[in-house]
Design a protein around this motif. Sequence first.
Motif, PDB file in Angstrom:
ATOM      1  N   SER A   1      66.270   0.149  -3.526  1.00  8.34           N
ATOM      2  CA  SER A   1      67.222  -0.851  -4.024  1.00  8.34           C
ATOM      3  C   SER A   1      68.329  -0.233  -4.869  1.00  8.34           C
ATOM      4  N   THR A   2      68.225   1.060  -5.157  1.00  5.37           N
ATOM      5  CA  THR A   2      69.273   1.747  -5.925  1.00  5.37           C
ATOM      6  C   THR A   2      69.868   2.875  -5.089  1.00  5.37           C
ATOM      7  N   GLN A   3      70.195   2.557  -3.849  1.00  5.68           N
ATOM      8  CA  GLN A   3      70.863   3.469  -2.905  1.00  5.68           C
ATOM      9  C   GLN A   3      69.997   4.653  -2.496  1.00  5.68           C
TER      10      GLN A   3
ATOM     11  N   TYR B   1      69.967   0.560  -0.458  1.00  8.99           N
ATOM     12  CA  TYR B   1      70.740  -0.666  -0.675  1.00  8.99           C
ATOM     13  C   TYR B   1      71.148  -0.748  -2.137  1.00  8.99           C
ATOM     14  N   ASN B   2      72.142  -1.574  -2.401  1.00 13.82           N
ATOM     15  CA  ASN B   2      72.489  -1.878  -3.780  1.00 13.82           C
ATOM     16  C   ASN B   2      71.964  -3.281  -4.065  1.00 13.82           C
TER      17      ASN B   2
END
Length: 384
Positions: free
Chosen positions: A216-218, A233-234
Amino acid sequence: MSTYNIYLSPPHMTGQEQKYINLAFSTNWVAPLGPNVEAFECALENYAGVKKALAVSSGTAAIHLALRLLNVGRGDVVFCSTLTFVASANPILYQGATPVFIDSEPESWNMSPLALERALREAARKGRLPKAVIIVNLYGQSAKMDELLSICQQYDVPVIEDAAESLGSEYKGKKSGSFGMFGVYSFNGNKIITTSGGGALISNDEAAIEKARFLSTQARDPALYYQHHTVGYNYRMSNILAGIGRAQLEVLDERVAARRAIFARYVQALQHIDGVSFMPELPDSRSNRWLTVLTIEEEKVGVNPLAIIRALAEQKIEARCVWKPLHLQPLFRGAMYYPHEEDVSVSENLFANGLCLPSGSAMTAEEQNKVITAFLQKLQVRSC
Ligand SMILES: *Cc1c(COP(=O)(O)O)cnc(C)c1O
């Protein structure tokens, strides 16, 4: 100028949100991480009774992360409740996988164990078992988790519990959302508590939640420079919005009580009408009654839900249909569907006859009386 005076499920602030928002500003934690996020996650873990919670940007993002963690990809199959909001199944498409939709049963309106069993038996026979089953808890009511989990265990298929609508509900004394391998909450503006927009992924598998945090933090590798070995993902929640969530979670039980009281008042005012039935509550479960939902037999009351929705809208009252089943959506044309019984599609009947009434926890008795009066007027029956 707003379209409605009485909304279906508007946000209900406590006044304490500002305290945590100010904390974010005064410490300059205006970022997708920070003390509010950590405190909110911790409070969610305690509330749900699970080891780990990850606050993210939406419930949809949380479902997507759960599918990634279960290695769902192109060519895979995922089973999903058909009677739900499209967000339950959109992430299946994000992953290039194929959804198969499972009907509801009449006692909880949620996934039918009969239909699930038939679908899994057939999938096993074809050697195409799903990578996951997404079970939705509709309008706050828990699905028959014991039956559904035991069927999934038999076939060794993991469960994602879409508890976006059932935060604060219980099933056999345990919090809704804590039953599957992963649970998903939503804090969208219309849900029982809100961060304006947001969601959470919860699990007792700490390593899995750590992996979700990474994705979730790239998906940034632990290096001093920027290195990535997989797509990320962001999806993290902002520290400001988590501040809203902290204050909202503190009053969740009060919000559940308020929604249940609203449901009880509707029942009291409308249950005498022949042809009107309220959404049931499973024994051993406690629904948050996120929305008050009822079904209408047109032959008995003379009108259908759409006519009532239109009549209420004329009085600036927002009412809605029950979710249109996903197997009927143009988006999912051609998807496989397993009805409750060979010739009984429970979800289709609920869609045709169901109606959601305004249920916001801040709704006053006077506002609710307006809704009841408008409803009775349209049915042309007297209140007694
Ligand atoms: C609201 C909702 C979601 C999606 O949550 P968002 O936070 O809006 O992305 C998923 N499933 C169900 C059943 C919902 O009602």
